[in-house]
Enzyme design. Structure first.
Site, mmCIF file in Angstrom:
data_model
loop_
_atom_site.group_PDB
_atom_site.id
_atom_site.type_symbol
_atom_site.label_atom_id
_atom_site.label_comp_id
_atom_site.label_asym_id
_atom_site.label_seq_id
_atom_site.Cartn_x
_atom_site.Cartn_y
_atom_site.Cartn_z
ATOM 1 N N ASP A 74 0.772 -1.714 0.043
ATOM 2 C CA ASP A 74 0.092 0.135 0.175
ATOM 3 C C ASP A 74 1.048 0.824 -0.375
ATOM 4 O O ASP A 74 2.126 1.203 0.997
ATOM 5 C CB ASP A 74 -0.913 0.234 1.226
ATOM 6 C CG ASP A 74 -2.253 1.479 1.121
ATOM 7 O OD1 ASP A 74 -3.161 0.481 -0.088
ATOM 8 O OD2 ASP A 74 -2.036 1.816 1.821
ATOM 9 N N GLY A 161 0.730 5.803 -12.740
ATOM 10 C CA GLY A 161 0.344 6.632 -11.377
ATOM 11 C C GLY A 161 1.069 8.331 -11.398
ATOM 12 O O GLY A 161 0.841 8.350 -12.918
#
Length: 214
Positions: A74, A161
């Protein structure tokens, strides 16, 4: 006691870019990696308050569903002038369609709202929390960070991203302008292996504890 990871591991992600990075990092250790997306596993609700909590939620869900060890990352972009945002909501800012160009534009809009110009405080850092979970509930946590600044407009088409708008300290290129080898390559010949990206730095710690080179 730390456990060694061997054989097959589930990468608890539906993100192809993240899967590709993890497969490349695991390759020198002979560990076979398959993703939660490939196995058709549902995405668990990430309701933790820390990166490590959300990584653990995903890893334990995948380990329980498959009976295999599961590795989860994460990670997020934290911008100083935005009080650490997008932070835990880094992926959410891209929306359900994963519109990262739109998410990067939102970062810039929020900076402009606060009067942060190109010469202002654009310091930022990426965080990665890696969790390995076993079916019996055992887990290991490793974290990595890389500091730098956000730039506008974004530069480069490598990575994924927010990479095109993040320029790490000591480089004149963004993560979007360097190869995957430059970004998360690790020189394992050194006594203390070095890495550039947040995920690779976390992986160095993971490897020292849980992996053996083949």
């Amino acid at each position: 006691m730390p456990r060694h990871l061997t054989g097959k591991v589930v990468i608890a992600t539906h993100n192809p870019g993240k899967l590709r990075e993890m497969q490349e990092l695991l390759a020198p250790f002979g560990v076979e990696a398959v993703s939660a997306g490939e196995l058709g596993l549902p995405v668990p609700e990430e309701n933790g308050y820390m990166f490590s909590e959300n990584a653990a939620i995903k890893a334990h869900a995948a380990a329980k569903a498959t009976g295999l060890p599961a590795l989860s990352d994460d990670s997020g972009l934290c911008v100083d002038a935005l009080d650490g945002a997008p932070g835990l909501f880094t992926a959410n800012w891209a929306g359900p369609n994963k519109d990262f160009p739109g998410a990067m534009a939102r970062v810039e809009r929020e900076l402009q709202k606060r009067g942060v110009t190109a010469e202002g405080n654009r310091k930022a850092h990426f965080v990665s929390a890696l969790v390995i979970a076993w079916p019996d509930g055992h887990e290991e946590l490793f974290e990595g960070r890389v500091f730098g600044q956000v730039v506008w407009p974004p530069r480069g088409t490598q990575g994924f991203g927010y990479d095109p708008m993040f320029q790490p300290e000591g480089l004149d290129k963004t993560f979007g302008e360097i190869s995957s080898e430059e970004k998360h390559g690790i020189d394992w010949s050194k006594p203390e292996p070095e890495a550039l990206s947040h995920r690779a730095r976390a992986f160095v710690r993971l490897a020292a504890s849980c992996l053996r080179r083949i």
